[in-house]
Design an enzyme around this catalytic site. Structure first.
Site: not given
Length: 265
Positions: A138-139, A142, A195
């Site tokens: 997930h990070e 970004h 997100e």
């Protein structure tokens, strides 16, 4: 004069719009407005990251558990092996993965692949390897989607002339760049749209690396339970628990064939 300003703004928006990644199996193809240069964000991120690592080391909080650090870095490496699905240049980034000792349940990834995972999120959620892969993926997503740069660009457009001058011609340009990178990558929240994109891309990365995509659902169920007892800064602007879990359930089903194929190899 107003018409001229409007024309300049429109021109900036049009010329600055693009998608930073390929769509992948999850179909992330939204056009993004990028007015702040990638070079500025990368330069600022490099300085900000070095400062954070130096401060963490001084507090004896940087990579204090070699087993835990190795675990996080191994999982991250497995995911990095598949980033070229979304952008061909990312495999060659100078990825840096470090673990910071902190009770805060958090993790982040700066532009260029400079990442930190806090021990709080690992320990409080009792993460399995697959669940940790969901957080790391997930990070990383970004950074792949350059969400920090996108946020900075939106603010630049809101403050035409002011934001740009403050960054480009300030008396302390280096400090300004580092502050910009840290602010947009760590301090300021991402939008719900961003997100969701990070959820989707991160889940595809973990599936391709052989981690069960359903584990991403488990992460946010654990987050929901923990957040109900103690509100987490990490969760403050994320999509609602129910909508996030519903979306991840659909994404996991879509990615299951990719996961099963990866497990065979």
């Amino acid at each position: 004069m107003k018409k001229f300003i409007y024309a300049v703004v429109i021109a900036l928006v049009i010329t600055g719009c693009a998608s930073t990644t390929n769509s992948g199996a999850v179909g992330v193809n939204r056009s993004q407005m990028m007015l702040v240069s990638a070079a500025e964000m990368d330069k600022g991120a490099a300085m900000a990251y070095t400062k954070i690592l130096r401060e963490s080391s001084a507090k004896k909080a940087l990579n204090v558990d070699p087993v835990q650090t190795k675990r996080v870095q191994k999982i991250a490496k497995n995911l990095i092996n598949h980033v070229d699905v979304f952008r061909s240049d990312a495999r060659n980034w100078n990825w840096q993965i470090n673990v910071i000792k902190s009770d805060e349940a958090n993790a982040w990834c700066m532009p260029g692949g400079r990442m930190a995972v806090y021990t709080g999120i690992i320990n409080k959620l009792k993460l399995t390897d697959a669940e940790l892969a969901a957080i790391v993926g997930h990070e990383m997503s970004h950074a792949l989607r350059e969400h920090s740069r996108e946020k900075a660009s939106r603010d630049q457009l809101k403050n035409v002339g002011i934001f740009a001058v403050g960054i480009a011609t300030g008396s302390n340009e280096i400090a300004n760049l580092a502050n910009m990178a840290a602010t947009y990558a760590i301090l300021l929240p991402f939008s719900r749209e961003q997100e969701t994109e990070a959820d989707n891309i991160g889940t595809e990365l973990m599936a391709r690396a052989g981690y069960n995509p359903n584990s991403a659902i488990n992460v946010w169920k654990k987050m929901s339970a923990l957040n109900s007892k103690q509100p987490l800064e990490f969760m403050s602007t994320h999509p609602s628990h129910s909508s996030r879990i519903a979306n991840l359930t659909k994404i996991a089903q879509k990615l299951n064939p990719i996961y099963l194929a990866a497990k065979k190899n």
